[in-house]
Design an enzyme around this catalytic site. Structure first.
Site, PDB file in Angstrom:
ATOM      1  N   VAL A 105     -48.829 -63.218  24.490  1.00 51.83           N
ATOM      2  CA  VAL A 105     -50.176 -63.450  23.969  1.00 51.83           C
ATOM      3  C   VAL A 105     -50.482 -64.939  23.964  1.00 51.83           C
ATOM      4  O   VAL A 105     -51.570 -65.380  24.323  1.00 51.83           O
ATOM      5  CB  VAL A 105     -50.333 -62.857  22.552  1.00 51.83           C
ATOM      6  CG1 VAL A 105     -51.757 -63.052  22.051  1.00 51.83           C
ATOM      7  CG2 VAL A 105     -49.945 -61.387  22.535  1.00 51.83           C
ATOM      8  N   LYS A 144     -51.404 -66.196  27.375  1.00 53.21           N
ATOM      9  CA  LYS A 144     -52.787 -65.829  27.694  1.00 53.21           C
ATOM     10  C   LYS A 144     -53.784 -66.721  26.955  1.00 53.21           C
ATOM     11  O   LYS A 144     -54.823 -67.101  27.510  1.00 53.21           O
ATOM     12  CB  LYS A 144     -53.039 -64.353  27.339  1.00 53.21           C
ATOM     13  CG  LYS A 144     -52.306 -63.363  28.227  1.00 53.21           C
ATOM     14  CD  LYS A 144     -52.597 -61.928  27.797  1.00 53.21           C
ATOM     15  CE  LYS A 144     -51.844 -60.924  28.646  1.00 53.21           C
ATOM     16  NZ  LYS A 144     -52.106 -59.527  28.205  1.00 53.21           N
ATOM     17  N   HIS A 163     -48.436 -68.247  18.402  1.00 52.85           N
ATOM     18  CA  HIS A 163     -48.760 -67.185  17.450  1.00 52.85           C
ATOM     19  C   HIS A 163     -47.482 -66.593  16.862  1.00 52.85           C
ATOM     20  O   HIS A 163     -46.431 -66.568  17.498  1.00 52.85           O
ATOM     21  CB  HIS A 163     -49.565 -66.077  18.135  1.00 52.85           C
ATOM     22  CG  HIS A 163     -50.717 -66.575  18.947  1.00 52.85           C
ATOM     23  ND1 HIS A 163     -51.660 -67.442  18.441  1.00 52.85           N
ATOM     24  CD2 HIS A 163     -51.080 -66.332  20.232  1.00 52.85           C
ATOM     25  CE1 HIS A 163     -52.557 -67.711  19.380  1.00 52.85           C
ATOM     26  NE2 HIS A 163     -52.218 -67.051  20.473  1.00 52.85           N
ATOM     27  N   HIS A 176     -52.882 -56.099  20.327  1.00 49.10           N
ATOM     28  CA  HIS A 176     -51.833 -56.559  21.240  1.00 49.10           C
ATOM     29  C   HIS A 176     -50.744 -55.514  21.472  1.00 49.10           C
ATOM     30  O   HIS A 176     -49.689 -55.840  22.024  1.00 49.10           O
ATOM     31  CB  HIS A 176     -51.179 -57.869  20.750  1.00 49.10           C
ATOM     32  CG  HIS A 176     -52.146 -58.999  20.608  1.00 49.10           C
ATOM     33  ND1 HIS A 176     -53.053 -59.321  21.582  1.00 49.10           N
ATOM     34  CD2 HIS A 176     -52.357 -59.883  19.603  1.00 49.10           C
ATOM     35  CE1 HIS A 176     -53.773 -60.356  21.186  1.00 49.10           C
ATOM     36  NE2 HIS A 176     -53.385 -60.707  19.987  1.00 49.10           N
ATOM     37  N   GLU A 194     -56.854 -56.458  27.920  1.00 44.27           N
ATOM     38  CA  GLU A 194     -58.080 -57.007  28.514  1.00 44.27           C
ATOM     39  C   GLU A 194     -59.097 -55.917  28.830  1.00 44.27           C
ATOM     40  O   GLU A 194     -60.314 -56.178  28.857  1.00 44.27           O
ATOM     41  CB  GLU A 194     -57.750 -57.778  29.800  1.00 44.27           C
ATOM     42  CG  GLU A 194     -56.975 -59.056  29.576  1.00 44.27           C
ATOM     43  CD  GLU A 194     -55.468 -58.834  29.451  1.00 44.27           C
ATOM     44  OE1 GLU A 194     -54.748 -59.842  29.343  1.00 44.27           O
ATOM     45  OE2 GLU A 194     -55.024 -57.669  29.461  1.00 44.27           O
ATOM     46  N   ARG A 218     -58.552 -67.100  11.056  1.00 45.33           N
ATOM     47  CA  ARG A 218     -59.334 -65.865  11.021  1.00 45.33           C
ATOM     48  C   ARG A 218     -58.900 -65.082   9.795  1.00 45.33           C
ATOM     49  O   ARG A 218     -57.718 -64.796   9.616  1.00 45.33           O
ATOM     50  CB  ARG A 218     -59.102 -65.019  12.279  1.00 45.33           C
ATOM     51  CG  ARG A 218     -60.137 -63.895  12.443  1.00 45.33           C
ATOM     52  CD  ARG A 218     -59.778 -62.909  13.533  1.00 45.33           C
ATOM     53  NE  ARG A 218     -58.706 -62.021  13.116  1.00 45.33           N
ATOM     54  CZ  ARG A 218     -57.568 -61.874  13.787  1.00 45.33           C
ATOM     55  NH1 ARG A 218     -57.324 -62.558  14.872  1.00 45.33           N
ATOM     56  NH2 ARG A 218     -56.634 -61.045  13.328  1.00 45.33           N
ATOM     57  N   GLY A 246     -55.487 -65.596  18.002  1.00 40.53           N
ATOM     58  CA  GLY A 246     -55.509 -65.526  19.456  1.00 40.53           C
ATOM     59  C   GLY A 246     -56.773 -66.134  20.043  1.00 40.53           C
ATOM     60  O   GLY A 246     -57.857 -66.013  19.480  1.00 40.53           O
ATOM     61  N   TYR A 258     -59.931 -61.600  25.232  1.00 42.22           N
ATOM     62  CA  TYR A 258     -60.287 -60.418  24.454  1.00 42.22           C
ATOM     63  C   TYR A 258     -60.082 -60.622  22.954  1.00 42.22           C
ATOM     64  O   TYR A 258     -60.226 -59.691  22.166  1.00 42.22           O
ATOM     65  CB  TYR A 258     -59.462 -59.208  24.920  1.00 42.22           C
ATOM     66  CG  TYR A 258     -57.969 -59.423  24.871  1.00 42.22           C
ATOM     67  CD1 TYR A 258     -57.234 -59.167  23.722  1.00 42.22           C
ATOM     68  CD2 TYR A 258     -57.290 -59.889  25.987  1.00 42.22           C
ATOM     69  CE1 TYR A 258     -55.863 -59.380  23.676  1.00 42.22           C
ATOM     70  CE2 TYR A 258     -55.915 -60.108  25.957  1.00 42.22           C
ATOM     71  CZ  TYR A 258     -55.208 -59.848  24.803  1.00 42.22           C
ATOM     72  OH  TYR A 258     -53.860 -60.071  24.765  1.00 42.22           O
TER      73      TYR A 258
END
Length: 339
Positions: free
Chosen positions: A16, A19, A92, A237, A243, A283, A304, A308
């Site tokens: 993740v 990405k 993360h 995830h 995606e 978040r 993230g 997406y």
């Protein structure tokens, strides 16, 4: 400005993170930034990379010595130093959001994006985050904690409950338990990711997220999102190809909730952010119950940034592109009060 971008990591969220770094690369303004890509492999080795991948890489480490700050690139028994103006950790989960990398960055003396050691560690441990939030008058789920050796009486719990690793990211190791017979397997699954396990009483309500950007009193929020579920529970995830979407959930931005509820959720999210000492970005995920009560779910201090991911979508819906968000995060790291 030379910006060191940390990505990868030795935890379960390594893919993740890669990405997220690839998405950052697409939105990084080359007129403003000279990126230095610092990848951490799944085995924990540090590498200086040509971009947000490990295709071409050299051994490198971040110096914790403030008299020799920056990145030390190792080659043929010698090293060269690459100076950095600021660091953006795009990491993360464990070692990325738990205060570990923040501690190294504090030692290095380099400005960095995001929460400090204390707030990162507290937010990563959901039971600690709940305890701090409760002391600030914010509702949380009823919860219990246990260690690897604790025996949990399955007949003393009010089902359904959620069993989670107390200190892990995304939905890794999370199970929804409907009856006592399912509890042992759920505990074993959670303990694969963390010795400390959290058991939460299920909260009936809509899952609402709030993206926050800023320090102290000057906070900006994105549009709220709402997780629309067809069945089961939200497991970010966990899909093979996230995606293309999820088999059971769709984030709806902006959240389809009344204006008064929207205002309450945003105010609660900012109160949680401040109570937990967050800085830079986070978040905040909450539950909105039918009676209008807002209940904390969790706080992600390095959410993230993939194509997406929820955080950039919420900010984009409020008029801030990922490029704008990066600019603001860097400015906060460079110009914020000392940690």
């Amino acid at each position: 400005m030379r910006i060191g971008i940390l990505f990868g990591g030795a935890g379960e969220e390594h893919p993740v993170s890669v990405k997220s770094a690839q998405e950052v690369a697409k939105h990084l303004d080359p007129a403003k930034y000279e990126p230095v890509w610092i990848g951490i492999t799944q085995a924990g080795a540090w590498r200086l990379c040509d971009g947000p991948s490990f295709d071409s890489a050299r051994p490198a480490v971040l110096s914790p010595d403030r008299s020799a700050p920056g990145l030390l690139v190792l080659e043929d028994g010698r090293y060269e130093t690459i100076g950095l103006d600021v660091v953006l950790p795009v990491l993360h989960g464990k070692t990325g959001e738990d205060g570990s990398i923040q501690g190294l960055l504090e030692l290095s003396g380099l400005p960095y994006v995001g929460c400090d050691i204390q707030s990162s560690a507290v937010c990563m441990d959901k039971s600690l985050a709940y305890t701090v939030a409760r002391s600030a008058g914010i509702a949380t789920p009823t919860f219990w904690t246990g260690t690897a050796d604790d025996d949990v009486d399955p007949f003393q719990l009010p089902y359904p409950v959620f069993v989670k690793p107390a200190r892990s990211g995304s939905s890794f190791g999370v199970s929804k338990v409907l009856r006592p017979a399912e509890l042992p397997e759920a505990l074993a699954t959670a303990r694969q990711y963390d010795a400390k396990v959290l058991i939460e009483e299920g909260v009936v309500g809509s899952e609402i997220g709030c993206a926050i950007l800023g320090n102290d009193g000057d906070l900006v929020t994105g549009e709220l999102d709402h997780i629309s579920l067809t069945h089961g529970f939200f497991r970010i995830h966990q899909e093979d190809t996230p995606e293309t979407g999820s088999e059971n959930s769709t984030p709806v931005v902006p959240a389809q909730i009344p204006d008064d509820a929207r205002k309450l959720v945003q105010e609660t999210a900012m109160a949680i952010y401040r109570a937990l000492g967050c800085r830079g970005l986070a978040r905040v995920d909450m539950f909105l119950k039918e009676d209008g009560t807002v209940v904390l779910n969790e706080v992600n201090t390095l959410p993230g940034l993939t194509s997406y991911s929820r955080y950039p979508r919420m900010m984009a819906a409020a008029g801030l592109s990922l490029g704008d968000v990066i600019d603001r995060m860097v400015a906060l790291a460079m110009g914020g009060s000392s940690r």
